[in-house]
Each structure stands twice: as C-alpha cells, then as structure tokens.
Design a protein around this motif. Structure first.
Motif, PDB file in Angstrom:
ATOM      1  N   GLY A 215       0.583  -1.131   0.017  1.00 22.53           N
ATOM      2  CA  GLY A 215      -0.068   0.030  -0.117  1.00 22.53           C
ATOM      3  C   GLY A 215       0.836   1.233   0.069  1.00 22.53           C
ATOM      4  N   GLY A 216       2.043   1.165   0.390  1.00 21.32           N
ATOM      5  CA  GLY A 216       3.008   2.303   0.459  1.00 21.32           C
ATOM      6  C   GLY A 216       4.045   2.120  -0.693  1.00 21.32           C
ATOM      7  N   ASN A 217       5.531   2.500  -0.086  1.00 23.96           N
ATOM      8  CA  ASN A 217       6.555   2.393  -1.043  1.00 23.96           C
ATOM      9  C   ASN A 217       7.235   1.093  -1.091  1.00 23.96           C
ATOM     10  OD1 ASN A 217       6.211   4.962  -2.051  1.00 23.96           O
ATOM     11  ND2 ASN A 217       7.578   5.629  -0.392  1.00 23.96           N
ATOM     12  N   LEU A 218       8.070   0.812  -1.885  1.00 26.87           N
ATOM     13  CA  LEU A 218       8.966  -0.463  -1.723  1.00 26.87           C
ATOM     14  C   LEU A 218      10.099   0.182  -1.966  1.00 26.87           C
ATOM     15  CD1 LEU A 218      10.041  -3.411  -1.940  1.00 26.87           C
ATOM     16  CD2 LEU A 218       9.645  -3.521  -4.335  1.00 26.87           C
ATOM     17  N   ASP A 219      10.839   0.246  -0.591  1.00 27.48           N
ATOM     18  CA  ASP A 219      11.991   1.213  -0.753  1.00 27.48           C
ATOM     19  C   ASP A 219      13.345   0.241  -0.502  1.00 27.48           C
ATOM     20  OD1 ASP A 219      13.827   3.333  -0.244  1.00 27.48           O
ATOM     21  OD2 ASP A 219      12.815   4.391   0.935  1.00 27.48           O
ATOM     22  N   ALA A 220      14.407   0.244  -1.168  1.00 28.31           N
ATOM     23  CA  ALA A 220      15.391  -0.512  -1.128  1.00 28.31           C
ATOM     24  C   ALA A 220      16.542   0.353  -1.269  1.00 28.31           C
ATOM     25  CB  ALA A 220      15.273  -1.711  -2.101  1.00 28.31           C
ATOM     26  N   THR A 221      16.468   1.524  -0.801  1.00 31.48           N
ATOM     27  CA  THR A 221      17.546   2.426  -1.176  1.00 31.48           C
ATOM     28  C   THR A 221      18.632   2.111  -0.369  1.00 31.48           C
ATOM     29  OG1 THR A 221      16.008   4.451  -1.415  1.00 31.48           O
ATOM     30  CG2 THR A 221      18.124   4.946  -0.688  1.00 31.48           C
ATOM     31  N   GLY A 222      20.012   1.985  -0.806  1.00 32.53           N
ATOM     32  CA  GLY A 222      21.009   1.451  -0.112  1.00 32.53           C
ATOM     33  C   GLY A 222      21.051   0.097   0.186  1.00 32.53           C
ATOM     34  N   GLY A 253       2.531   2.996  -4.024  1.00 32.27           N
ATOM     35  CA  GLY A 253       3.824   4.248  -3.970  1.00 32.27           C
ATOM     36  C   GLY A 253       4.830   4.017  -5.211  1.00 32.27           C
ATOM     37  N   GLY A 254       5.992   4.348  -4.829  1.00 30.70           N
ATOM     38  CA  GLY A 254       7.318   4.212  -5.600  1.00 30.70           C
ATOM     39  C   GLY A 254       7.912   2.929  -5.174  1.00 30.70           C
ATOM     40  N   VAL A 255       8.890   2.423  -6.250  1.00 34.89           N
ATOM     41  CA  VAL A 255       9.809   1.723  -5.830  1.00 34.89           C
ATOM     42  C   VAL A 255      11.117   2.089  -5.946  1.00 34.89           C
ATOM     43  CG1 VAL A 255      10.677  -0.597  -6.766  1.00 34.89           C
ATOM     44  CG2 VAL A 255       8.206  -0.224  -6.952  1.00 34.89           C
ATOM     45  N   PHE A 256      12.001   2.104  -4.988  1.00 31.27           N
ATOM     46  CA  PHE A 256      13.261   2.677  -4.849  1.00 31.27           C
ATOM     47  C   PHE A 256      14.539   1.855  -4.906  1.00 31.27           C
ATOM     48  CE2 PHE A 256       9.956   5.565  -3.085  1.00 31.27           C
ATOM     49  CZ  PHE A 256      10.133   6.583  -3.750  1.00 31.27           C
ATOM     50  N   GLY A 276       3.890   4.969  -8.371  1.00 26.63           N
ATOM     51  CA  GLY A 276       4.612   6.048  -8.295  1.00 26.63           C
ATOM     52  C   GLY A 276       5.491   6.106  -9.397  1.00 26.63           C
ATOM     53  N   ASN A 277       7.138   6.471  -8.856  1.00 24.82           N
ATOM     54  CA  ASN A 277       8.102   6.087  -9.596  1.00 24.82           C
ATOM     55  C   ASN A 277       8.679   4.763  -9.461  1.00 24.82           C
ATOM     56  OD1 ASN A 277       7.393   8.778 -10.412  1.00 24.82           O
ATOM     57  ND2 ASN A 277       8.861   9.743  -8.940  1.00 24.82           N
ATOM     58  N   LEU A 278       9.562   4.447 -10.500  1.00 21.68           N
ATOM     59  CA  LEU A 278      10.513   3.528 -10.389  1.00 21.68           C
ATOM     60  C   LEU A 278      12.100   4.308 -10.310  1.00 21.68           C
ATOM     61  CD1 LEU A 278      11.714   0.731 -10.399  1.00 21.68           C
ATOM     62  CD2 LEU A 278      11.406   0.525 -12.656  1.00 21.68           C
ATOM     63  N   ASN A 279      12.712   4.256  -9.178  1.00 21.82           N
ATOM     64  CA  ASN A 279      13.917   5.228  -9.047  1.00 21.82           C
ATOM     65  C   ASN A 279      14.927   4.015  -8.727  1.00 21.82           C
ATOM     66  OD1 ASN A 279      15.621   7.026  -8.438  1.00 21.82           O
ATOM     67  ND2 ASN A 279      14.369   8.412  -7.515  1.00 21.82           N
ATOM     68  N   ALA A 280      16.015   4.004  -9.927  1.00 23.71           N
ATOM     69  CA  ALA A 280      17.058   3.309  -9.565  1.00 23.71           C
ATOM     70  C   ALA A 280      18.203   4.143  -9.714  1.00 23.71           C
ATOM     71  CB  ALA A 280      17.185   2.168 -10.743  1.00 23.71           C
ATOM     72  N   GLU A 281      17.964   5.310  -9.600  1.00 26.69           N
ATOM     73  CA  GLU A 281      19.267   6.353  -9.495  1.00 26.69           C
ATOM     74  C   GLU A 281      20.598   6.108  -8.648  1.00 26.69           C
ATOM     75  OE1 GLU A 281      19.961  11.239  -8.368  1.00 26.69           O
ATOM     76  OE2 GLU A 281      17.937  10.253  -8.579  1.00 26.69           O
ATOM     77  N   SER A 301       3.250   4.302 -13.172  1.00 20.53           N
ATOM     78  CA  SER A 301       2.277   5.458 -13.449  1.00 20.53           C
ATOM     79  C   SER A 301       3.326   6.754 -13.511  1.00 20.53           C
ATOM     80  CB  SER A 301       1.277   5.694 -12.176  1.00 20.53           C
ATOM     81  OG  SER A 301       0.417   4.562 -12.282  1.00 20.53           O
ATOM     82  N   GLY A 302       4.271   6.796 -12.774  1.00 17.97           N
ATOM     83  CA  GLY A 302       5.136   7.903 -12.820  1.00 17.97           C
ATOM     84  C   GLY A 302       6.460   7.803 -13.644  1.00 17.97           C
ATOM     85  N   ASP A 303       7.445   8.332 -13.326  1.00 16.85           N
ATOM     86  CA  ASP A 303       8.637   8.197 -14.095  1.00 16.85           C
ATOM     87  C   ASP A 303       9.527   7.186 -13.768  1.00 16.85           C
ATOM     88  OD1 ASP A 303       8.261  10.862 -15.262  1.00 16.85           O
ATOM     89  OD2 ASP A 303       9.132  11.648 -13.221  1.00 16.85           O
ATOM     90  N   VAL A 304      10.426   6.631 -14.748  1.00 18.43           N
ATOM     91  CA  VAL A 304      11.459   5.703 -14.368  1.00 18.43           C
ATOM     92  C   VAL A 304      13.016   6.065 -14.779  1.00 18.43           C
ATOM     93  CG1 VAL A 304      12.442   3.484 -15.517  1.00 18.43           C
ATOM     94  CG2 VAL A 304      10.195   3.705 -15.331  1.00 18.43           C
ATOM     95  N   PHE A 305      13.518   6.228 -13.674  1.00 15.67           N
ATOM     96  CA  PHE A 305      14.876   6.683 -13.258  1.00 15.67           C
ATOM     97  C   PHE A 305      15.893   5.709 -13.562  1.00 15.67           C
ATOM     98  CE2 PHE A 305      12.238   9.918 -11.287  1.00 15.67           C
ATOM     99  CZ  PHE A 305      12.360  11.025 -12.206  1.00 15.67           C
ATOM    100  N   LEU A 306      16.773   5.683 -14.450  1.00 12.08           N
ATOM    101  CA  LEU A 306      17.862   4.747 -14.474  1.00 12.08           C
ATOM    102  C   LEU A 306      19.265   5.740 -14.751  1.00 12.08           C
ATOM    103  CD1 LEU A 306      16.478   2.062 -16.947  1.00 12.08           C
ATOM    104  CD2 LEU A 306      16.428   2.247 -14.387  1.00 12.08           C
TER     105      LEU A 306
END
Length: 667
Positions: A215-222, A253-256, A276-281, A301-306
């Motif tokens: 229901g929220g984000n999938l956040d694997a930052t770091g 939400g987004g995937v980080f 949200g966004n798929l952010n792999a920055e 639905s949002g942006d994809v950042f590679l």
C-alpha cells in the motif's frame, strides 16, 4: 503471574523472572545480565540470560497467563531464547517484542495472529511466518540477523514491513546443509503500509516478493541483494540467479532501488504495477551472464529513473513496459556481454526519453516498436547501436554530440555507433552532422519525419548545426549500407520535408540524386532500356527539374548539323542539292553559276533548324540530300545523320514539353 509461572516452570532463571514480571507490568524485561549486548557474541553470555521458548509460548497461549499480560505485550531485551519458539496457528492478543535477543533455534509463526511483531536487533535462525497476520508493523531491522530462510509467504501486515539495516542469510552450513536459496520469501504478501529493505539491508540469497501487494512504497535505497551461492534451484529445476524477484508486485507508491542499492544477480519486476516512480538512480545492478534488471510488461504511473550514476552489467529489459511519465537514463551506464544492453521493444512512454548527459551503452539499445508521446533525446552519449525500427515518437528526435572517442568507463573500447531508423516515425528531426554514423551504419528506409527542426545558426559551430541543405543531407542518405540496395523512400521523404519547409531550391538536387543513384545501382530492376531512359532524362532535363537543358542540347545539335550539312554542300561532294529540277540542273552544270534568281540560297544553319522543327522554314522544302550513284555510301552517311538529328531533336522537344505538361513528374 509469578506464582502461575513457578507452578508451570520450576527453577526460573533471573532473566525469566524479569520477563514474567515485566509482562504483567507492561514494561521491557532487560535481560542483559553480563556478557555485553551484542547477540553475535552470545557465547560470552551467562546462563542467567537464558529464557526458555516454552515460557514465551505459555505467556502467549495460556488463558490464565495471557489475561494477566499487559496490553503493551511481551517486551524482552538481550535474552538468549533457548529451544525452538513455536507460535504457529496461535492468536496472540498483544505485541511480541524481542529486541537484541539471540534465538538459538528456528522461529515458527505460521498462520499466527498478533497486533505487532518486533525482532529488532535480534539474531535468529530460520523463520516460518507463512500466513502470519499482523494488525500493525513487523520490525526486522537495526541489526536484525537471520541465518536461514525468513518466510512471509501469504502474510498480511496491517502496517509496515521494516527491515532497514537487517541482514538475511541463507547459506550452506552445518546447521543448514541444503539451503533453499531464498533469504527472504514474501510471495503474495499484503502490506498496508510500506516495505523497507534499505540503508544497510543485506540479503545473501534471493529476496522474493512475487505477487505482493504494497500500500505504500517499496524502498530498497542503499540495500544489498546477492544471488544464492552454490547450486540453489528454482521450482522448474533451473539455477536460481535471482537477487530480487518482485514479479507481478503491486505497489501503490514508488519503488526505490537507488543511492547505493547494489544487486548481484537478476532483479525482476516483470508485470509489476507501480503507482509512483521506479527510481534506480545511482543503483548498481550486476548479472554479467544474464539480465541485470528485468521489468518486461511493467506499468509505472510516474517516471522511471535509470540515471545519475546508474550502473548495469547485464541486460536491462523493459519490453512492453508502460510508463506514465519519463524514462530518464541520463548519466546511466549499461554494459552487456550479450548483444543487447538495454532492451525496450514495444515500450510506451507518455513523457520523454532521455539517453543523454553522459549516457553510455556498451551493447545495443533497442526501442523497436516503441511509442513515445514526448521526445527522444540522445545527446552527449556513447553507444554501439540505437535501434528504433518501427518506433513512433510524437515529439522531437534529438541526435547530437554522439562521442567516438574513448570514455573513462570503457577506456579501451572503440566506439562505432550505428543508428537504425527503419520504418520509424518522428515528429521532428534534430540531428547533428558530426554525429552521423559512418558509412554502412545508418538505416533510413521507411523513416518518416515531419520536419527538420533547425538550420544553420551563426552562433553555433559548423559541426554542431542541424543541416537542411541538400548536399549534406545527400551525404546522410549515402551513409546507408550498400548491401541494402537502392531504396527510394528516404529520398522521397527528404524531398517532401524540404518542400514543406519551403526549401524548394534544394529539392532538385535530392530528386536528381535519387534518379542518379537508381541508375547507378547495378542490381536495380530498371533493365537496359530503363537505365538508358533514366540516363537520357538526367542528361536532357535533370529528371524534369531543369527542362531548359533540352534547348541547350538542341542548340548543340543544330550547330553540329550546320557543320555536317555545310560539308554536304561542298562542291567536292555535291550531296546537298536543290529540290527543284531546274535549279538542280543549273547547279549540276556549273560549279560557280548562280542559282536562278527565284530560288532560295542554301543556309546550313537554318537547314539544321528546319530538320528538327515540325514546320517548314523554307530550307528543307528547297534542298535535299542527293544519291549521286547507286549505293552511294557518302549519301547514306549524311542521310543517316539527318534522320538521327530529326529523331533526337523531336525527342528533346517532346521531353521539354512533357515537363510542364506533367507527363514527366518531378521527384
């Protein structure tokens, strides 16, 4: 509570006494009774810190005991939990918090129900929590360490799943001789909040979130994800090379996967839906022998950042993906031991696509059949091949500053860029001549563009301008491979665009080049006469763009004829004679006697004109070629020339007239 516990359990340790007392008081049982606080150094802990798993189970399921547990639940700090803790199929009415504890054996929470579960900072063996139902959060964070598979398959979490800073290992060992290959299994899990696998999270073994709902984000930052070691197998018998498998995951939400995210093995998001966004920055994805990131059929639905330091060793796949915003790969690095480094065939992007600002791809970039509603920007980039076969770009296609010199990431690589625009369609074209591929590395057949967006600009260096002149554009067309043969469409498309842009003076050069190239193409289907006709139209009227050339050729023909017919009138030959019998006899009897006063004099130049024109100027009707004797070779030579001049002249007249009449079409 203490009296009940002593009846059930004899010889309570000091730590167990604290647990019982704190449970009824609603406080935390601090069991750190010497030996430090680090569960990794459990061997230094005294026996006074031991808490039997059966005691915890009794507090949770015994009606008399559980009724006396404070609603704040069981809170234990720094205890050694001996024996397996089995709470499977139980309904625990209060939270269970085991902080910085050491669970020496496995934990079974299969189909259990409770408000909250925290194993923050604790070390455990395998955890079976399939079907677990939590009203709130589950904390596997801040030093949590599991040696064995943690299974949350089909679990329901009413809050967050937080594994920030947690360590999950499922490696082969004496206690675990046949590891499953999965460090964290959470297929079909339902999480009302977010899933946090970030900031120090580490998994040695696959992490599985197949079909999960978040229901929220999938956040694997770091976070760090490593494929299983050894020979762990998938259910179909193939070797498990997956670091993170989130196929068909649904994330509101987004995937980080960014800022230090590191994966050794395939990351899968096939068929995922991201709100949200798929952010792999600044993320790192490594799977040299296969796919580093597989997101075929993903919907974002949002942006994809590679971008911004994104690094992939292995193929990145976005086949059939749908992106509601932009696809941004600025400063991204893609490398593959296979042919393709970035495959996005059939992708649909509602915004723009950026392959720019230091974009690098040692391997093909495929956008076959892509649909991009915005623009495609390829600028300041190193790449082997960009394949846009049948792609549709509504906005601008920008192609400039394509580097050929070595690049710091690939110092020994020779860059020879190819561009395939076969059957592609773009709204406008802005390509830099200096960035055009070398001969044989550009394909343009079927390429459609509405306009060329920029022309010469005095403020821009010559090699940075977007050319619209025919000379440069013909060099562009001629960059196509010779083995493709002659293809008329690229010429016709350029002519149509130049006409639409008002560059009428440039069109003729392109159209003439088209016909010339057709003529010179040795394997064309023109045939012998077709090639001759093409050659004649080029020489005579430049395929209809310069009809005045026909009159120049006629003038040359008239001059040549005047010389020939002057020779025919020489006394030594006497092949050109009067047509009138009387004048002829007079002309035959004397070389110097004048013709009768009524008879027109011979004028070779006018006679030459008269041969060509369909009407009489008075020369051809009064003068003729004469056969002096049977089989007179000289006569027949002049007669042949006369007929040839007549034929060529009439053809030139007809061709010149056919251009304005529309019988010979331009282009």
């Amino acid at each position: 509570m203490e009296e009940l516990s002593r009846k059930k359990f004899r010889d309570l340790s000091e730590a167990e006494e604290r647990v019982v007392r704190a449970a009824s008081d609603g406080t935390e049982a601090d069991c750190r009774l010497g030996g430090g606080s680090d569960p990794e150094k459990v061997d230094t802990w005294p026996a006074t810190r031991n808490v039997r798993a059966d005691l915890i189970r009794w507090l949770c399921i015994d009606r008399a005991a559980s009724e006396q547990v404070d609603p704040k639940g069981i809170q234990i700090q720094g205890a050694r939990i001996t024996e397996p803790l089995d709470l499977s199929f139980t309904n625990v009415p209060f939270p269970l918090v085991l902080s910085s504890c050491r669970l020496e054996q496995d934990l079974n929470l299969k189909s259990a129900k409770m408000p909250l579960l925290s194993l923050q900072g604790s070390w455990t063996g395998a955890i079976d929590a399939e079907g677990l139902k939590l009203e709130g959060d589950i904390f596997l964070r801040k030093g949590f360490n599991a040696e064995g598979e943690v299974s949350l398959i089909g679990a329901t979490i009413g809050g967050d799943l937080s594994a920030t800073g947690g360590t999950f290992k499922n490696l082969k060992s004496d206690k675990n001789p046949n590891p499953t290959g999965y460090a964290l299994s959470a297929d079909r899990i339902k999480v009302t909040g977010g899933v946090y696998l970030r900031n120090g999270f580490s998994a040695e073994g696959a992490v599985a979130l197949l079909g999960a709902t978040i229901g929220g984000n999938l956040d694997a930052t770091g976070g760090t994800f490593k494929r299983p070691n050894g020979n762990a197998l998938n259910p179909d018998g193939t070797k498990n090379e997956t670091a993170l498998n989130a196929d068909r995951v649904e994330v509101a939400g987004g995937v980080f996967l960014r800022n230090g995210f590191h994966a050794e093995g395939e990351v899968r998001l096939v068929g995922a839906a991201i709100g949200g966004n798929l952010n792999a920055e600044e993320g790192t994805f490594r799977n040299p022998a296969g796919n580093s990131l597989n997101a075929d059929g993903i919907k974002v639905s949002g942006d994809v950042f590679l971008n911004n330091g994104f690094s992939s060793v292995g193929e990145v796949r976005l086949l059939g993906a749908e992106i509601g915003g932009n696809l941004d790969a600025e400063d991204g690095t893609f490398k593959s031991s296979n042919e393709d480094a970035l495959s996005a065939d059939g992708i649909k992007v509602s915004g723009d696509v950026f392959l720019s600002k230091g974009f690098r791809s040692a391997g093909n970039v495929r956008l076959l059949g892509a649909k991009i509603d915005g623009q495609l920007e390829v600028d300041d980039a190193w790449l082997d091949l960009l394949n846009l076969d049948s792609a549709h770009i509504t906005g601008r296609f920008l192609w400039q500053n394509i580097h050929k010199e070595p690049e710091s990431y690939f110092p020994n690589k020779e860059w020879k860029t190819s561009l395939d625009l076969t059957n592609a369609k773009v709204g406008s074209l802005a390509d830099q001549a200096a960035s055009w591929p070398e001969k044989g590395r550009l394909r343009l057949d079927g390429f459609v563009y509405d306009r060329i967006t920029a022309g010469p600009d005095a403020k821009v260096p010559t090699d940075a301008r977007v050319p619209v002149d025919a000379t440069a554009r013909l060099r562009w067309l001629h960059s196509q491979p010779d083995e493709l043969g002659f293809r008329p469409q690229p010429y016709e498309q350029l002519i149509a665009v130049l006409r639409q842009m008002g560059y009428e003076h440039q069109i003729a050069k392109v159209a003439v080049a088209k016909q010339t190239d057709l003529y010179e193409y040795e394997r064309s289907d023109l045939g012998r006469w077709g090639k001759f006709w093409s050659w004649f139209l080029y020489r005579s009227v430049r395929y209809g763009y310069e009809p005045w050339r026909a009159f120049i050729w006629m003038a040359i023909l008239v001059l040549a004829g005047s010389i020939v017919f002057s020779i025919a009138r020489l006394p030594a030959l006497r092949v050109m004679v009067p047509s009138d019998q009387g004048a002829y006899e007079s002309d035959e009897t004397t070389e110097k006697a004048p013709l009768p006063h009524y008879y027109p004099q011979f004028h070779a130049f006018v006679y030459s004109i008269d041969v060509i024109l369909p009407f009489d100027l008075g020369q051809k009707s009064h003068w003729r070629l004469h056969e002096r004797r049977p089989y007179d070779f000289v006569y027949w030579l002049f007669e042949f020339y006369s007929l040839l001049q007549l034929f060529v002249g009439w053809v030139l007249l007809l061709v010149a007239a056919a251009v304005p009449a529309g019988f010979i079409k331009e282009d």
